[in-house]
Design an enzyme around this catalytic site. Structure first.
Site, PDB file in Angstrom:
ATOM      1  N   SER A 231       0.748  -1.096   0.417  1.00 25.61           N
ATOM      2  CA  SER A 231      -0.215  -0.134   0.201  1.00 25.61           C
ATOM      3  C   SER A 231       1.242   0.997  -0.334  1.00 25.61           C
ATOM      4  O   SER A 231       2.296   1.255   0.346  1.00 25.61           O
ATOM      5  CB  SER A 231      -1.092  -0.009   1.155  1.00 25.61           C
ATOM      6  OG  SER A 231      -1.803  -1.012   1.036  1.00 25.61           O
TER       7      SER A 231
HETATM    8  N1  SAH Z   1      -0.958  -5.326   3.873  1.00 20.61           N
HETATM    9  C1  SAH Z   1       0.352  -5.536   3.308  1.00 20.61           C
HETATM   10  C2  SAH Z   1      -0.759  -5.062   1.562  1.00 20.61           C
HETATM   11  C3  SAH Z   1      -1.356  -6.111   1.495  1.00 20.61           C
HETATM   12  S1  SAH Z   1      -1.759  -6.410  -0.507  1.00 20.61           S
HETATM   13  C4  SAH Z   1       1.174  -4.717   2.912  1.00 20.61           C
HETATM   14  O1  SAH Z   1       1.866  -4.043   3.822  1.00 20.61           O
HETATM   15  O2  SAH Z   1       2.648  -5.637   2.017  1.00 20.61           O
HETATM   16  C5  SAH Z   1      -3.334  -7.696   0.090  1.00 20.61           C
HETATM   17  C6  SAH Z   1      -2.992  -8.886   0.580  1.00 20.61           C
HETATM   18  O3  SAH Z   1      -4.139  -9.605   0.393  1.00 20.61           O
HETATM   19  C7  SAH Z   1      -2.270  -9.590  -1.040  1.00 20.61           C
HETATM   20  O4  SAH Z   1      -0.902 -10.268  -0.375  1.00 20.61           O
HETATM   21  C8  SAH Z   1      -3.483 -11.173  -0.765  1.00 20.61           C
HETATM   22  O5  SAH Z   1      -2.515 -12.022  -1.737  1.00 20.61           O
HETATM   23  C9  SAH Z   1      -3.790 -10.696  -0.213  1.00 20.61           C
HETATM   24  N2  SAH Z   1      -5.573 -11.170   0.131  1.00 20.61           N
HETATM   25  C10 SAH Z   1      -6.571 -11.680  -0.770  1.00 20.61           C
HETATM   26  N3  SAH Z   1      -7.126 -12.779  -0.006  1.00 20.61           N
HETATM   27  C11 SAH Z   1      -6.837 -12.485   0.874  1.00 20.61           C
HETATM   28  C12 SAH Z   1      -7.181 -13.677   1.619  1.00 20.61           C
HETATM   29  N4  SAH Z   1      -8.231 -14.585   1.888  1.00 20.61           N
HETATM   30  N5  SAH Z   1      -6.523 -13.804   3.192  1.00 20.61           N
HETATM   31  C13 SAH Z   1      -5.052 -13.544   3.887  1.00 20.61           C
HETATM   32  N6  SAH Z   1      -4.595 -12.966   2.030  1.00 20.61           N
HETATM   33  C14 SAH Z   1      -5.646 -12.597   1.197  1.00 20.61           C
END
Ligand code: SAH
Length: 228
Positions: free
Chosen positions: A62
């Protein structure tokens, strides 16, 4: 070129001036966690650009202001147990760990769930380099189910776009507790902040945002994701 440290101080100063950052704990955490350690090698030079950056597997870290705003809304306190859904690079988890486990007497812990196992490994490596591995447990699985084993949580943060708040996450939120999640359709969301107090859930909408989709039982299905 300014050092990473100088660039970090500068971007935090801008976010304070813009009014996004107010909480001294959050400011201190953003000044401390090296974002460059959570970014793939070839993009490190953009570490302090306030934009999302690709981290592989179609996912992104993000933007810095988004981490700032979400952390402010979540208002974590030293000693808190936190659940994050969507570990990605591990950067948001490190910011949370800095506050709950390193500030004051610490004692808190972050559980973070990621559905893509390669990204979970990437995050673990990054957290190790940055010195947070002891304070963050990275789990692989469907985060929309939460992680019952360590519940209840003082704080729950979802960092992928949800159609609504997954019921297990509300169940696993302690009382008092705060949950923050981007809620909307797959292309556009707003932050939804839920404060649980005396058995009641008080909801409030925050800023508009765009996150990658939450994929899972209480999120979107992979098929829905690629339909359009
Ligand atoms: N917080 C992260 C950015 C998140 S991007 C950071 O600081 O870099 C969103 C992430 O959520 C992605 O890696 C994606 O694979 C994950 N994601 C999507 N659906 C999910 C689920 N049901 N459970 C766990 N992770 C999930």
């Amino acid at each position: 070129m300014l050092s990473f440290h100088e660039q970090r101080s500068r971007v935090v100063e801008l976010l304070v001036d813009a009014g996004y950052l107010r909480n001294p704990r959050v400011i201190k955490a953003l000044l401390t966690v090296p974002r460059e350690l959570f970014i793939p090698e070839e993009m490190k030079k953009y570490a302090y650009h306030d934009t999302p950056l690709p981290i592989g597997w179609g996912q992104t870290i993000s933007a810095i202001h988004m981490v700032a705003i979400m952390t402010e809304e979540l208002d974590p306190e030293p000693g808190n147990k936190v659940l994050e859904v969507g570990t990605g690079s591990g950067y948001q988890a490190a910011v949370l760990a800095e506050i709950v486990a390193k500030q004051d007497t610490g004692g808190g812990h972050v559980y973070s769930i990621e559905r893509i196992s390669e990204l979970a490994s990437f995050a673990r490596k990054n957290l190790e380099k940055a010195g947070y591995s002891e304070h963050v447990t990275v789990l692989v699985g469907d985060g929309t189910l939460g992680y019952k084993e360590a519940a209840p949580y003082d704080r729950v943060i979802v960092t992928a776009a949800a159609p609504d708040i997954p019921p297990p996450l509300l169940e696993q939120l302690g009382d008092p507790g705060v949950l923050v999640a981007p809620v909307g359709d797959q292309y556009f969301q707003r932050l939804l902040i839920v404060e649980k107090r005396n058995g009641r859930n008080i909801k409030r909408w925050g800023i508009e945002c765009v996150f990658v989709p939450l994929i899972g039982k209480y999120g979107w299905s992979v098929e829905e994701r690629w339909k359009n």
